[in-house]
Every structure is written in C-alpha cells, then in structure tokens.
Scaffold this active site. Structure first.
Site, short mmCIF file in Angstrom:
data_model
loop_
_atom_site.label_atom_id
_atom_site.label_comp_id
_atom_site.label_asym_id
_atom_site.label_seq_id
_atom_site.Cartn_x
_atom_site.Cartn_y
_atom_site.Cartn_z
N HIS A 20 0.81 -1.22 -0.04
CA HIS A 20 -0.04 0.04 0.08
C HIS A 20 0.92 1.32 0.09
CE1 HIS A 20 -3.44 -2.45 2.11
NE2 HIS A 20 -3.20 -2.88 0.75
N ASP B 55 -3.05 -2.86 -5.41
CA ASP B 55 -1.96 -3.59 -4.90
C ASP B 55 -0.82 -3.95 -6.13
OD1 ASP B 55 -2.74 -4.08 -2.34
OD2 ASP B 55 -4.12 -6.03 -3.11
N HIS C 39 -9.07 -2.03 -5.56
CA HIS C 39 -7.83 -1.98 -4.51
C HIS C 39 -6.92 -3.05 -5.26
CE1 HIS C 39 -5.87 -2.19 -0.55
NE2 HIS C 39 -5.64 -3.46 -0.82
N HIS D 110 -1.06 -11.31 -5.28
CA HIS D 110 0.51 -10.87 -5.01
C HIS D 110 1.57 -11.83 -5.75
CE1 HIS D 110 -0.91 -7.62 -2.53
NE2 HIS D 110 -1.65 -8.47 -1.63
#
Length: 247
Positions: free
Chosen positions: A51, A210, A206, A232
């Site tokens: 973030h 990321d 979001h 991720h």
C-alpha cells in the site's frame, strides 16, 4: 518517510533493530506473497508493504527512505490515501538526475490456472483488472485506469483491503491485519457487507492499488498491465520477469 539522494531507490530501514538494517524495495527481495508482499534481506524484514509502495509509485517518488519501528507499516485508512496525503503534504522535490524508465518492446506474461497478468508495451502506465469472485455481492468487476497522480488519488488510493469473516482469524494468526477494523477494511460475511463501501467496485480498485505497489519493485515503468483474477504471487512473478529485462 525521509528524502533520499538520486539513485537510492526506495529503502525500508528497520530502526527498531540493532544496526538499523535495510532492505531495498526491489523484486529480488520478495520472500512471501501470501495475502501480502514481504521483503527481506538479512535481519531486515517488512511485510504488507504494497500500500505505501503503491502511493510512492503512483506519485512518482523514486527515492525515499522508509524508517519503520515494526515489521509492518501502519494500516492507516486500509488503502493508500493516508500515505498519498502525507507525501503531498511533505512536498515532492524533483532532482536533476534523469530517471531510468523501463519500456517494453514485447509483452511479458505470467499464467496460473485461470489467472494471468501481462505487461504490454505502452507509452505511459495503464492498469486493467478483472475480478471474478463467487460472493453474491461481488461477482465480476472490471476497471481500467490510465495512471496519473490525480486519477490515482481520486479513484484508487481510497480503496481498502477486502476481507472475509472466515479469513480474519487465520490472518491474525499469521501476524497480518492486526490493526484491521470495519472502517479501514471492507469485510464481507457469507451474505452481507459489514462495512460501508467507498465505491461499489472497491474490490477491483484495491486490486489495481496492489498491482501498482507490487510492480513498483521493478522501478519506474511504462506498460499496460492487464490482469484477470490476479494475486500478489502473480504480481511478484511478473515483476521478477520485468527485472530481467531491466538488466
């Protein structure tokens, strides 16, 4: 967040540890991508860094020292708006040295089952993300943004981490999300959303936040990144492939 000389890059410094060990925000130091991105070099270990890195990357901060007295940055607003506002309040200094921006001559992609992420040649930075979630209130969400400072702060930075009630205890046992609340995270039960949404499609926004944080580990980049049901793990794998091109 402290200023750093040109060519320093982004560096995390653990001031709570003996010798204040440092780990650069580079893809070669990624050691874990389960639910968040972890960087580690020697005794310097930091996690859930995506973030704050997203905010730095979108606001074009190439050199900065992040001093931390714990292994995880504050959760703040659950997205990147707090970090973005802090950066703008502190002010941004343009250095005389030229920034080396990675540009692509061909596409680079990573696939895993029905998920993928790819980077295409592009004059600028653009992110397209499609999320497909079985939760009855989520379903399929798609967003496409050309990234500039104003768009990022208005459309992406306020979006918060998404979580599900059945995941929370597992996350806390892993040492993640300890500062999470219904205000700085969007929490879903099996049938309801327990938080007040900032955007109807906050989840996919979001995910783009990321991606920007994870892909920042390559350094300044021009590309159109397209992802479907990314993670991720896939972000880190793409960053590793792009890092090879940069050498």
């Amino acid at each position: 967040m402290r200023p750093a000389p040109a060519g320093s890059g982004i560096i995390f410094r653990r001031i709570d540890l003996t010798g204040a060990p440092e780990v650069p925000a580079k893809s070669e130091f990624v050691t874990n991508t389960l639910r968040a991105t972890t960087l580690e070099r020697g005794n310097a270990k930091v996690f859930t860094v995506e973030h704050i890195l997203s905010a730095l990357f979108a606001l074009r901060i190439d050199n900065c020292i992040l001093e931390m007295d714990a292994p995880e940055p504050p959760v703040a607003d659950g997205g990147a708006l707090t970090f973005s506002q802090m950066i703008l309040e502190a002010g941004i200094v343009e250095l005389e040295e030229q920034t080396d921006i990675l540009t692509l001559e061909t596409s680079v992609a990573v696939y895993e089952d029905n998920k993928f992420i790819t980077a295409l040649p592009y004059d600028g930075l653009r992110i397209t993300f499609t999320s497909i979630n079985p939760h009855p209130l989520l379903g399929t969400q798609m967003k496409d943004f050309t990234i500039d400072k104003e768009t990022y702060i208005r459309e992406i930075a306020p979006s918060r981490t998404i979580g599900f009630t059945w995941e929370l205890e597992a996350m806390r046992q892993m040492g993640l999300g300890k500062g999470g609340t219904l205000e700085n995270a969007v929490v879903y039960s099996e049938t309801d959303c327990l938080s007040e949404l900032k955007f109807p499609d906050e989840l996919v926004r979001h995910k783009i936040l990321d991606i920007l944080g994870d892909i920042s580990l390559v350094g300044p980049l021009h590309a159109h990144i397209i992802a479907v049901m990314g993670s991720h793990k896939l972000n880190a794998a793409l960053a590793a492939k792009l890092r090879v091109l940069k050498k």
